[in-house]
Scaffold this active site. Structure first.
Site, PDB file in Angstrom:
ATOM      1  N   SER A 119    -118.451  29.627 -62.631  1.00 57.42           N
ATOM      2  CA  SER A 119    -118.097  28.896 -63.845  1.00 57.42           C
ATOM      3  C   SER A 119    -117.297  29.790 -64.810  1.00 57.42           C
ATOM      4  CB  SER A 119    -119.378  28.347 -64.484  1.00 57.42           C
ATOM      5  OG  SER A 119    -119.066  27.429 -65.493  1.00 57.42           O
TER       6      SER A 119
ATOM      7  N   ASP B  67    -117.389  17.432 -60.450  1.00 55.54           N
ATOM      8  CA  ASP B  67    -117.233  18.546 -61.378  1.00 55.54           C
ATOM      9  C   ASP B  67    -115.863  18.423 -62.046  1.00 55.54           C
ATOM     10  OD1 ASP B  67    -117.055  20.959 -62.692  1.00 55.54           O
ATOM     11  OD2 ASP B  67    -117.312  22.214 -60.911  1.00 55.54           O
TER      12      ASP B  67
ATOM     13  N   HIS C  42    -121.391  20.561 -60.915  1.00 55.44           N
ATOM     14  CA  HIS C  42    -121.167  21.842 -61.569  1.00 55.44           C
ATOM     15  C   HIS C  42    -122.488  22.573 -61.817  1.00 55.44           C
ATOM     16  CE1 HIS C  42    -118.670  24.785 -63.505  1.00 55.44           C
ATOM     17  NE2 HIS C  42    -119.599  24.903 -64.430  1.00 55.44           N
TER      18      HIS C  42
END
Ligand SMILES: *[C@@H]1O[C@H](CO)[C@@H](O)[C@H](O)[C@H]1NC(C)=O
Ligand SMILES: *[C@@H]1O[C@H](CO)[C@@H](O)[C@H](O)[C@H]1NC(C)=O
Length: 414
Positions: free
Chosen positions: A197, A354, A384
Site C-alpha cells: 500500500s 481495490d 485492499h
C-alpha cells in the site's frame, strides 16, 4: 413501550444501514468484510468528530486507537531474534532467523509497512484490527529464512512528504553499507526492498532513488510491491471508478490520505475527485499525463464500462497550493523510462476489488515495456489490505493466499 420499540427499530435500521454495503459476489466472505469495514468507518467517524470539536488531529486519534493494540517491545522466539535498533537516526525492527554461527551469508528484505503514510507500525502485534506488521514480518523472515528490516518511518501528521521517504532512504542506505551488511552476515547480492500500500509507494520510490545513486556499492536484487499506491494524477482510472466505495480504502479516503501526505488541504478533495487538479488547461500536468497513456497500459478485461475523465477546464489552484502533486518521488508511476530501466527484477501484487488495482497494473506494464523482468500476480477475490488479514479473528482466504504467493516468489527469486 411503543416509543422504546420505535427507538429499537430505528437503531437496528441505522446499524444495518451503517454496516451494510453492497459487495460483489466474487469477494469471499462479504459479511465479514462489511463488519470489518464498519469498524474502520466507525473509528474514522469518531476520530473526525474529535478533530471537529478541536480535541486532537483526527490522525492522532486514529493512531491512538490502534496504538491501544500495539505491543511495542520486540519478542524473540526460539528460531527468530527480534530487536529494535536505530539506523542513522531512523528506528527499525530487525527479524533475524537463527542460523548456525559461521554458516552461509543470509538473504535480507527491507520492509516498509502500509497505512496511508499516517497509520501502522513495524511493532504492531495482534489482535490489532488493522492487522499486524510484526506478525507478517516474522512470517516472511521465518519462511524465506531471511533477515527482515522493518522501517519505523515517521508518520502524518507529525511529518509530511518527503520526510517519510527520506526516513526510508536513510535507513535503507545505512543498511546497504558493506560494514553494516557484514555485521548482520547479509549477502550483498541478495537484498530485496518490499512494502504494501503506502509502503509499496515508498518502496517503489526508494528503489528509484537507490538505483539512481551511483555512489552506492551494493545493488538491490529485487523489489516486491503489494497493492502499491503509485499515482495521484487520475482518481478516475477504471479501478477507481469500479471500486469507489470498496471496504478498507474508498476513493475518497485515498484522496484524503494523499492530501494529508502532501500537506494539502482537504478542501481540494472534491476537485480531485473529478480530476480538476490535472485538467487540460494546466500545462505541467498535461506534459505528465502525455507520458502515460492509461488506456494502453491496462488490459481490456479491467476496463469494462470505463469512461476516461479529462476536464478541459479545472482548478489550477490545487497544483499551485500542493506542488508535490507533480513530484515523481510521490508518484513513482510517472518516472521517466530511463529511471525505470535501472530498476531490479520486480514483483507486483494487485487485487480486483481495490481502487489501486490499476496503479500496480500500469506500473508492472511500464516496467515490462522498459525491459524489466516482472511477475504480476492478480487476485480476483482480493481486496485492499487483505494480506494482513490472514489470521483469526480476521482470517480471509485471499489474505493467506496473497501472503503465501508473495513469500513463494521471494523464496524462489531472492
Ligand atoms: C503544512 O501546511 C501548513 C498549512 O498550510 C503550513 O503551515 C506548514 O508549514 C506546512 N508544513 C510543512 C512541513 O510544509
Ligand atoms: C472543476 O473546475 C470547474 C472549472 O473551474 C469548476 O466549474 C467546477 O466547479 C470544479 N469542480 C469541482 C468539484 O471543484
Amino acid at each position: 413501550m411503543r416509543a422504546l420499540s420505535a427507538l429499537l427499530t430505528a437503531l437496528t435500521t441505522f446499524t444495518a444501514y451503517y454496516v451494510y454495503s453492497p459487495l460483489p459476489s466474487t469477494l469471499s466472505k462479504p459479511w465479514k468484510l462489511m463488519m470489518m469495514d464498519a469498524t474502520f468507518r466507525c473509528a474514522q467517524h469518531l476520530s473526525n468528530l474529535a478533530h471537529y470539536v478541536g480535541l486532537s488531529h483526527h490522525l492522532h486519534v486514529l493512531n491512538f486507537v490502534s496504538n491501544y493494540f500495539y505491543q511495542l517491545d520486540p519478542v524473540s522466539s526460539a528460531h527468530l531474534k527480534v530487536t529494535d535498533t536505530v539506523f542513522d537516526g531512523v528506528e527499525v525492527r530487525i527479524f533475524d532467523p537463527d542460523t548456525e554461527p559461521g554458516g552461509t551469508l543470509k538473504r535480507a528484505i527491507i520492509y516498509i509497512h502500509g497505512g496511508g503514510w499516517a497509520l501502522g507500525s513495524a511493532s504492531m502485534l495482534p489482535p490489532d484490527p488493522l492487522g499486524s506488521y510484526d506478525t507478517l514480518c516474522r512470517r516472511i523472515s521465518e519462511d524465506v529464512n531471511a533477515i527482515v528490516v522493518s522501517i519505523e518511518y515517521r508518520l502524518v501528521p507529525n511529518v509530511h512528504f518527503p520526510e517519510q521517504l527520506n526516513d526510508v532512504y536513510v535507513a535503507a542506505k545505512y543498511f546497504l553499507l558493506p560494514e553494516v551488511l557484514a555485521r548482520y552476515s547479509v549477502d550483498p547480492e541478495r537484498i530485496a526492498i518490499s512494502g504494501d500500500s503506502a509502503g509499496g509507494n515508498l518502496a517503489a520510490a526508494v528503489c528509484q532513488q537507490l538505483t539512481g545513486d551511483t555512489t552506492l556499492t551494493t545493488k538491490v536484487k529485487l523489489q516486491a510491491l503489494i497493492y502499491p499506491v503509485l499515482q495521484m494524477l487520475d482518481f478516475n482510472t477504471p479501478s477507481y471508478q469500479q471500486n469507489t466505495d470498496m471496504p478498507i480504502v474508498s476513493r475518497f479516503v485515498m484522496i484524503k490520505f494523499w492530501l494529508d501526505y502532501l500537506n494539502g488541504s482537504h478542501d481540494f478533495a472534491h476537485a480531485m475527485l473529478v480530476n480538476n487538479h490535472t485538467s487540460l488547461d494546466i500545462s505541467d500536468t498535461v506534459a505528465l499525463r502525455e507520458r502515460l497513456n492509461w488506456d494502453s497500459l491496462l488490459p481490456p478485461s479491467f476496463k469494462k464500462n470505463y469512461k476516461p475523465v479529462f476536464q478541459t477546464v479545472g482548478s489550477p489552484s490545487v497544483i499551485h497550493n500542493v506542488p508535490a502533486l507533480l513530484d515523481v518521488r510521490a508518484s513513482p508511476l510517472i518516472a521517466h523510462k530511463e529511471a525505470l530501466q535501472r530498476l531490479p527484477k520486480t514483483y507486483v501484487l494487485t487485487c480486483e476489488h481495490d481502487v489501486l488495482r490499476d496503479d500496480g497494473t500500469m506500473y508492472a506494464k511500464r516496467l515490462e515495456e522498459a525491459g524489466i523482468d516482472v511477475t504480476h500476480d492478480h487476485y480476483e477475490d482480493g481486496f485492499h489490505g487483505c494480506m494482513l488479514f490472514s489470521a483469526w479473528p480476521t482470517y480471509f482466504s485471499a489474505g493467506a493466499r496473497t501472503r503465501d504467493g508473495y513469500i513463494k516468489w521471494l523464496r524462489g527469486n531472492l
